[in-house]
Design a protein around this motif. Structure first.
Motif, mmCIF file in Angstrom:
data_model
loop_
_atom_site.group_PDB
_atom_site.id
_atom_site.type_symbol
_atom_site.label_atom_id
_atom_site.label_comp_id
_atom_site.label_asym_id
_atom_site.label_seq_id
_atom_site.Cartn_x
_atom_site.Cartn_y
_atom_site.Cartn_z
ATOM 1 N N SER A 278 1.075 -1.047 0.029
ATOM 2 C CA SER A 278 0.074 -0.043 0.000
ATOM 3 C C SER A 278 0.846 1.255 0.046
ATOM 4 C CB SER A 278 -0.912 0.052 1.275
ATOM 5 O OG SER A 278 -0.248 0.014 2.568
ATOM 6 N N LYS A 279 2.151 1.161 0.598
ATOM 7 C CA LYS A 279 2.879 2.541 0.737
ATOM 8 C C LYS A 279 3.622 2.518 -0.905
ATOM 9 C CE LYS A 279 3.946 2.186 5.862
ATOM 10 N NZ LYS A 279 5.063 1.705 6.514
ATOM 11 N N ALA B 274 3.717 5.788 -5.719
ATOM 12 C CA ALA B 274 3.549 5.893 -7.094
ATOM 13 C C ALA B 274 2.305 6.789 -7.376
ATOM 14 C CB ALA B 274 3.443 4.501 -7.859
ATOM 15 N N GLN B 275 1.123 6.813 -6.999
ATOM 16 C CA GLN B 275 0.030 7.345 -7.458
ATOM 17 C C GLN B 275 -0.390 8.665 -6.873
ATOM 18 O OE1 GLN B 275 -1.802 5.822 -9.662
ATOM 19 N NE2 GLN B 275 -0.355 4.462 -9.938
ATOM 20 N N LEU B 276 0.330 9.128 -5.626
ATOM 21 C CA LEU B 276 -0.096 10.382 -5.068
ATOM 22 C C LEU B 276 0.762 11.367 -4.918
ATOM 23 C CD1 LEU B 276 -1.741 8.829 -1.660
ATOM 24 C CD2 LEU B 276 -2.949 9.823 -3.714
ATOM 25 N N THR B 277 0.638 12.795 -5.208
ATOM 26 C CA THR B 277 1.490 13.728 -5.111
ATOM 27 C C THR B 277 1.685 14.183 -3.692
ATOM 28 O OG1 THR B 277 0.772 14.306 -7.200
ATOM 29 C CG2 THR B 277 2.037 15.805 -5.777
ATOM 30 N N PRO B 278 3.123 14.400 -3.115
ATOM 31 C CA PRO B 278 3.258 14.759 -1.763
ATOM 32 C C PRO B 278 2.450 15.971 -1.356
ATOM 33 C CG PRO B 278 5.281 14.029 -2.835
ATOM 34 C CD PRO B 278 4.329 14.108 -3.526
ATOM 35 N N LEU C 10 -6.564 10.767 1.236
ATOM 36 C CA LEU C 10 -5.456 10.183 1.111
ATOM 37 C C LEU C 10 -4.701 11.396 0.863
ATOM 38 C CD1 LEU C 10 -6.307 7.565 -1.538
ATOM 39 C CD2 LEU C 10 -5.965 7.264 0.905
ATOM 40 N N SER C 11 -3.334 11.540 1.392
ATOM 41 C CA SER C 11 -2.331 12.418 1.538
ATOM 42 C C SER C 11 -1.021 11.942 1.615
ATOM 43 C CB SER C 11 -2.771 13.702 2.473
ATOM 44 O OG SER C 11 -1.981 14.666 2.462
ATOM 45 N N PHE D 110 -0.206 7.976 4.380
ATOM 46 C CA PHE D 110 -1.029 8.349 3.291
ATOM 47 C C PHE D 110 -2.635 8.416 3.673
ATOM 48 C CE2 PHE D 110 -0.191 4.075 2.901
ATOM 49 C CZ PHE D 110 -1.313 3.337 2.743
ATOM 50 N N LEU D 111 -2.957 7.941 4.799
ATOM 51 C CA LEU D 111 -4.302 7.868 5.215
ATOM 52 C C LEU D 111 -4.725 8.972 6.035
ATOM 53 C CD1 LEU D 111 -4.381 4.099 5.991
ATOM 54 C CD2 LEU D 111 -5.109 5.031 3.992
ATOM 55 N N ALA D 112 -5.286 10.013 5.613
ATOM 56 C CA ALA D 112 -5.576 11.113 6.124
ATOM 57 C C ALA D 112 -7.008 11.136 6.989
ATOM 58 C CB ALA D 112 -5.665 12.492 5.014
#
Length: 187
Positions: A43-44, A49-53, A66-67, A142-144
């Motif tokens: 998941s990390k 790969a999919q999220l922008t910081p 997601l963040s 990444f779980l906000a």
């Protein structure tokens, strides 16, 4: 120690080694931990790969989203200047969970301790391999949860495992036939 050696010394083999139930609990804990670790690290990798910081993708409005962030500290980024301490604590926690899994028995304990172990090792892997350096890496979160904090799947496994430990402490432990024989004055 064999049963014969134990008879000579007047002790039981259970006092000197893990019981069969303890071995089963340890085996189950290790299986659950490996699965939890794989899900966490997968998941990390997907999040990276999919999220922008820094950008938030809402899933349930402002309640959950997601963040991608890299956390140098513990929960709520506490202790961000002492990352190496969390590495040592994570390693010690993993060792302690294995020790407890050997001493306890039953599937309930195996699952609970496996979740805690898998989560602890998941975050420990981040601290060992992520930048900025070995043992001081930042944990991938990444779980906000609203505007409260950002966590990861390892954190979820740790909380679920600790919750199951609490439930296990409240539930009666089934007794084995050998324990009943030792405590029953009629035998």
């Amino acid at each position: 120690m064999t049963a014969q050696d134990a008879a000579v010394e007047g002790t039981s083999t259970q006092e000197h080694g893990p019981t069969a139930g303890g071995k089963r609990a340890l085996r189950l804990a290790l299986i659950v931990a490996v699965l939890a670790l794989a899900v966490d690290q997968g998941s990390k990798a997907l999040a990276v790969a999919q999220l922008t910081p820094g950008e938030r993708m809402p899933l349930l409005g402002d309640l959950f989203g997601l963040s991608l962030v890299y956390n140098p500290g513990a929960a709520f980024s506490l202790g961000s200047g002492a990352t190496w301490i969390f590495t040592i604590v994570g390693l010690l926690a993993a060792v302690m969970v294995v020790v407890f899994a050997v001493r306890l028995r039953g599937a309930r304990w195996g699952v609970a301790l496996g979740l805690v172990l898998g989560g602890a090792v998941g975050n420990l892997v981040d601290r060992l391999v992520n930048p900025p350096s070995f043992g001081q890496g930042h944990v991938t979160d990444f779980l906000a949860y609203g505007n409260l904090f950002v966590g990861n799947v390892a954190d979820v496994f740790i909380v679920a495992g600790v919750g199951l430990v609490c439930v296990n402490l409240l539930l009666p432990t089934p007794r084995t036939t050998a324990e009943t024989d030792r405590t029953d004055p009629a035998s």
